[in-house]
Design an enzyme around this catalytic site. Structure first.
Site, PDB file in Angstrom:
ATOM      1  N   ARG A 173      66.978  17.581 -11.213  1.00 34.14           N
ATOM      2  CA  ARG A 173      67.243  17.366  -9.791  1.00 34.14           C
ATOM      3  C   ARG A 173      68.005  18.523  -9.168  1.00 34.14           C
ATOM      4  NH1 ARG A 173      69.805  12.357 -11.199  1.00 34.14           N
ATOM      5  NH2 ARG A 173      68.137  10.833 -11.465  1.00 34.14           N
ATOM      6  N   GLU A 297      75.954   8.580 -33.613  1.00 32.11           N
ATOM      7  CA  GLU A 297      74.545   8.310 -33.904  1.00 32.11           C
ATOM      8  C   GLU A 297      73.941   9.517 -34.624  1.00 32.11           C
ATOM      9  OE1 GLU A 297      72.483   6.469 -30.563  1.00 32.11           O
ATOM     10  OE2 GLU A 297      70.680   7.574 -31.097  1.00 32.11           O
ATOM     11  N   TYR A 345      56.613   4.797 -27.470  1.00 33.02           N
ATOM     12  CA  TYR A 345      58.001   5.082 -27.090  1.00 33.02           C
ATOM     13  C   TYR A 345      58.315   4.291 -25.808  1.00 33.02           C
ATOM     14  CZ  TYR A 345      62.029   8.361 -26.760  1.00 33.02           C
ATOM     15  OH  TYR A 345      63.273   8.940 -26.724  1.00 33.02           O
ATOM     16  N   ASP A 347      60.356   1.820 -23.244  1.00 31.56           N
ATOM     17  CA  ASP A 347      61.681   1.344 -22.845  1.00 31.56           C
ATOM     18  C   ASP A 347      61.644  -0.179 -22.720  1.00 31.56           C
ATOM     19  OD1 ASP A 347      63.244   3.654 -22.753  1.00 31.56           O
ATOM     20  OD2 ASP A 347      62.420   4.236 -20.823  1.00 31.56           O
TER      21      ASP A 347
HETATM   22  P1  FAD Z   1      62.248  -4.505 -31.519  1.00 31.75           P
HETATM   23  O1  FAD Z   1      63.478  -4.594 -30.704  1.00 31.75           O
HETATM   24  O2  FAD Z   1      62.177  -3.455 -32.589  1.00 31.75           O
HETATM   25  O3  FAD Z   1      61.997  -5.943 -32.164  1.00 31.75           O
HETATM   26  C1  FAD Z   1      61.085  -6.163 -33.209  1.00 31.75           C
HETATM   27  C2  FAD Z   1      61.671  -7.260 -34.090  1.00 31.75           C
HETATM   28  O4  FAD Z   1      60.709  -7.638 -35.061  1.00 31.75           O
HETATM   29  C3  FAD Z   1      62.907  -6.811 -34.859  1.00 31.75           C
HETATM   30  O5  FAD Z   1      63.939  -7.747 -34.692  1.00 31.75           O
HETATM   31  C4  FAD Z   1      62.430  -6.737 -36.300  1.00 31.75           C
HETATM   32  O6  FAD Z   1      63.450  -7.025 -37.233  1.00 31.75           O
HETATM   33  C5  FAD Z   1      61.342  -7.787 -36.306  1.00 31.75           C
HETATM   34  N1  FAD Z   1      60.317  -7.581 -37.328  1.00 31.75           N
HETATM   35  C6  FAD Z   1      59.632  -6.436 -37.580  1.00 31.75           C
HETATM   36  N2  FAD Z   1      58.753  -6.627 -38.572  1.00 31.75           N
HETATM   37  C7  FAD Z   1      58.866  -7.924 -38.952  1.00 31.75           C
HETATM   38  C8  FAD Z   1      58.230  -8.719 -39.938  1.00 31.75           C
HETATM   39  N3  FAD Z   1      57.275  -8.205 -40.740  1.00 31.75           N
HETATM   40  N4  FAD Z   1      58.591 -10.015 -40.056  1.00 31.75           N
HETATM   41  C9  FAD Z   1      59.553 -10.540 -39.262  1.00 31.75           C
HETATM   42  N5  FAD Z   1      60.196  -9.842 -38.315  1.00 31.75           N
HETATM   43  C10 FAD Z   1      59.858  -8.544 -38.153  1.00 31.75           C
HETATM   44  N6  FAD Z   1      65.234   1.126 -23.931  1.00 31.75           N
HETATM   45  C11 FAD Z   1      65.721   1.143 -22.670  1.00 31.75           C
HETATM   46  O7  FAD Z   1      65.111   0.589 -21.761  1.00 31.75           O
HETATM   47  N7  FAD Z   1      66.936   1.725 -22.387  1.00 31.75           N
HETATM   48  C12 FAD Z   1      67.692   2.332 -23.340  1.00 31.75           C
HETATM   49  O8  FAD Z   1      68.786   2.846 -23.055  1.00 31.75           O
HETATM   50  C13 FAD Z   1      67.188   2.347 -24.687  1.00 31.75           C
HETATM   51  N8  FAD Z   1      67.899   2.936 -25.668  1.00 31.75           N
HETATM   52  C14 FAD Z   1      67.408   2.927 -26.946  1.00 31.75           C
HETATM   53  C15 FAD Z   1      68.177   3.526 -27.943  1.00 31.75           C
HETATM   54  C16 FAD Z   1      67.725   3.518 -29.249  1.00 31.75           C
HETATM   55  C17 FAD Z   1      68.550   4.188 -30.320  1.00 31.75           C
HETATM   56  C18 FAD Z   1      66.473   2.903 -29.572  1.00 31.75           C
HETATM   57  C19 FAD Z   1      65.964   2.891 -30.976  1.00 31.75           C
HETATM   58  C20 FAD Z   1      65.715   2.300 -28.576  1.00 31.75           C
HETATM   59  C21 FAD Z   1      66.165   2.303 -27.249  1.00 31.75           C
HETATM   60  N9  FAD Z   1      65.446   1.690 -26.227  1.00 31.75           N
HETATM   61  C22 FAD Z   1      65.934   1.716 -24.948  1.00 31.75           C
HETATM   62  C23 FAD Z   1      64.146   1.011 -26.482  1.00 31.75           C
HETATM   63  C24 FAD Z   1      64.317  -0.487 -26.741  1.00 31.75           C
HETATM   64  O9  FAD Z   1      65.114  -0.693 -27.885  1.00 31.75           O
HETATM   65  C25 FAD Z   1      62.934  -1.097 -26.965  1.00 31.75           C
HETATM   66  O10 FAD Z   1      62.081  -0.830 -25.876  1.00 31.75           O
HETATM   67  C26 FAD Z   1      62.929  -2.612 -27.186  1.00 31.75           C
HETATM   68  O11 FAD Z   1      64.071  -3.076 -27.825  1.00 31.75           O
HETATM   69  C27 FAD Z   1      61.705  -2.939 -27.986  1.00 31.75           C
HETATM   70  O12 FAD Z   1      61.545  -4.331 -28.168  1.00 31.75           O
HETATM   71  P2  FAD Z   1      60.451  -4.827 -29.212  1.00 31.75           P
HETATM   72  O13 FAD Z   1      60.468  -6.314 -29.169  1.00 31.75           O
HETATM   73  O14 FAD Z   1      59.164  -4.133 -28.997  1.00 31.75           O
HETATM   74  O15 FAD Z   1      60.947  -4.273 -30.633  1.00 31.75           O
HETATM   75  N1  UDP Z   2      67.310  15.577 -24.757  1.00 29.01           N
HETATM   76  C1  UDP Z   2      67.924  16.809 -24.939  1.00 29.01           C
HETATM   77  N2  UDP Z   2      69.253  16.918 -24.707  1.00 29.01           N
HETATM   78  C2  UDP Z   2      70.006  15.882 -24.293  1.00 29.01           C
HETATM   79  C3  UDP Z   2      69.388  14.625 -24.101  1.00 29.01           C
HETATM   80  C4  UDP Z   2      68.032  14.510 -24.359  1.00 29.01           C
HETATM   81  O1  UDP Z   2      67.276  17.763 -25.314  1.00 29.01           O
HETATM   82  O2  UDP Z   2      71.222  16.056 -24.110  1.00 29.01           O
HETATM   83  C5  UDP Z   2      65.856  15.474 -25.036  1.00 29.01           C
HETATM   84  C6  UDP Z   2      65.558  15.089 -26.484  1.00 29.01           C
HETATM   85  O3  UDP Z   2      64.359  15.766 -26.857  1.00 29.01           O
HETATM   86  C7  UDP Z   2      65.304  13.609 -26.400  1.00 29.01           C
HETATM   87  C8  UDP Z   2      64.571  13.518 -25.041  1.00 29.01           C
HETATM   88  O4  UDP Z   2      65.250  14.486 -24.232  1.00 29.01           O
HETATM   89  O5  UDP Z   2      64.507  13.163 -27.474  1.00 29.01           O
HETATM   90  C9  UDP Z   2      64.616  12.155 -24.382  1.00 29.01           C
HETATM   91  O6  UDP Z   2      65.968  11.766 -24.208  1.00 29.01           O
HETATM   92  P1  UDP Z   2      66.389  10.268 -23.971  1.00 29.01           P
HETATM   93  O7  UDP Z   2      67.839  10.234 -23.655  1.00 29.01           O
HETATM   94  O8  UDP Z   2      65.434   9.668 -23.015  1.00 29.01           O
HETATM   95  O9  UDP Z   2      66.148   9.692 -25.436  1.00 29.01           O
HETATM   96  P2  UDP Z   2      66.471   8.258 -26.100  1.00 29.01           P
HETATM   97  O10 UDP Z   2      67.599   7.632 -25.348  1.00 29.01           O
HETATM   98  O11 UDP Z   2      65.182   7.502 -26.046  1.00 29.01           O
HETATM   99  O12 UDP Z   2      66.840   8.643 -27.491  1.00 29.01           O
END
Ligand code: FAD
Ligand code: UDP
Length: 363
Positions: A173, A297, A345, A347
């Protein structure tokens, strides 16, 4: 016999199960972990909600999804404004006029745009990978200090081997606006994400600690239809090969401090520091507790049997996923949904949207 067997209690499974029950269907949910909620699960310690599987900030531009979640829990007005720490120098994220001013001493948007235009001339034609995409968006200085090191530790490979779309998640931005997201709605559930999951799962029978794939033939008999939200390759017993995921390791500490870093999310963008970010959980809910909790993390290589956090959407994995998806289409009475089953990927809002669309088709 149940109408639906929902495998996984993350957002996809929970939304689907809620909608099914609302439509008079009987539902049994199986969850591999010892708690519900998937990756949005929080643990409350000293009155602070700890995001156990990484920082989760709810943001969306889907009005229907925003209204949907607000039926179950009220959201606060948290706006994510992470700070990047590069060798002790602090820069605002996402890349905006505050970042450009600190980096180059520029004052106007035009001066910032000129700098970036000058630096991006090294990229000719359409960006082919994350490195080219990043340089063409923000130039070489920002790429070097704020993107390269972070991204390479996050994904465990070179930026030239990663797809361009990953970096397009971040806004660029030419205004003094530190809001990490462009979405219309944003916030954290007041009282934590468990409130949302618990409300969605009200009245649903859940069995914890059960992996569907350990005995799918037996579990399959329990319901007319299965909704599967686990990894798609695991469902098919990896018969076509394994998809790759990126793993994470979390290290949480309790500190006898009121305020450790002054912001919920601080990114460590230099390569030599092994973690990508430190989360100070209390700031998500404007906590005033006398103590604080921080979580480092660490990105990690993923091995079979470990928690799969991110799909690695490169060409090789995408091609393998397509083959699994074709098999999934042929499975009768099984719905595949969510981040792991669709290998996307996604959200949180995308997952809810896709579960709602799926439910609408079903009922
Ligand atoms: P999951 O939350 O992975 O749920 C799947 C469930 O199925 C789990 O509980 C698992 O244990 C269970 N499961 C899997 N296999 C089996 C099996 N064979 N038998 C029984 N149970 C099983 N999204 C955002 O919008 N904002 C954010 O800031 C954001 N930050 C994130 C940060 C991190 C580090 C990560 C990893 C993800 C982030 N996300 C974020 C994405 C968000 O976590 C996901 O979009 C959402 O939680 C996905 O929901 P889901 O139900 O698809 O999967
Ligand atoms: N990223 C980066 N520097 C930062 C933050 C993010 O280069 O300080 C890049 C990195 O490649 C990351 C991507 O931007 O994988 C997406 O970031 P986001 O915060 O959306 O990732 P998430 O929260 O899903 O891990």
């Amino acid at each position: 016999m149940y109408d639906y067997l929902v495998v996984g209690s993350g957002l996809f499974g929970a939304v689907f199960a809620h909608e099914a029950r609302k439509n008079g269907k009987s539902v049994l949910m199986l969850e591999r972990r010892n708690h519900v909620g998937g990756n949005i699960y929080c643990e409350e310690l000293d009155g602070i909600n700890i995001h156990k599987y990484g920082a989760h900030i709810f943001h969306t531009s889907y009005k229907d999804v925003w209204e949907y979640v607000n039926q179950f829990v009220e959201f606060n007005n948290y706006v994510n404004s992470p700070v990047a720490n590069y060798k002790g120098e602090l820069y605002n994220l996402p890349f905006n006029m505050n970042t450009f001013t600190k980096l180059w001493g520029v004052v106007t948007p035009q001066e910032a745009a000129n700098r970036i235009a000058q630096q991006r001339t090294v990229i000719q034609g359409t960006p082919q990978n994350l490195e080219e995409q990043a340089i063409s968006l923000v130039g070489t200085d920002i790429y070097t200090k704020l993107i390269k090191g972070y991204t390479e530790k996050q994904w465990g490979c070179s930026c030239t081997e990663l797809p361009a779309f990953i970096i397009k998640r971040l806004p660029v931005r030419y205004t003094f606006d530190n809001n990490y997201f462009n979405d219309k709605y944003q916030g954290i559930p007041i009282g934590g994400y468990n409130k949302l999951i618990d409300a969605l799962l009200e009245g649903i029978e859940v069995r914890l600690g059960i992996d569907y794939n350990d005995n799918s033939a037996e579990y399959r008999k329990l319901a007319a239809k299965v909704v599967y939200t686990g990894p798609i390759d695991a469902y098919f017993a990896y018969s076509l090969g394994r998809l790759e995921y990126r793993g994470l390791r979390f290290e949480t500490e309790r500190l006898e401090e009121l305020n450790h870093q002054g912001v919920a999310v601080m990114n460590y963008t230099q390569r030599e520091i092994p973690y990508t970010r430190i989360i100070e959980h209390k700031h998500f809910e404007f906590g005033t507790q006398p103590v604080t909790y921080i979580t480092k993390e660490y990105p990690a290589d993923w091995h079979p049997g470990e928690e799969a956090y991110y799909p690695v959407n490169n060409d090789k994995n995408q091609q393998l996923y397509e083959k699994y998806a074709a098999r999934a289409k042929q499975e009768s009475n099984v719905i595949f949904g969510g981040r792991l089953a669709e290998y996307k990927y996604y959200d949180m809002d995308d997952v809810i949207k896709s579960a709602l669309i799926c439910a609408e088709k079903e009922f």
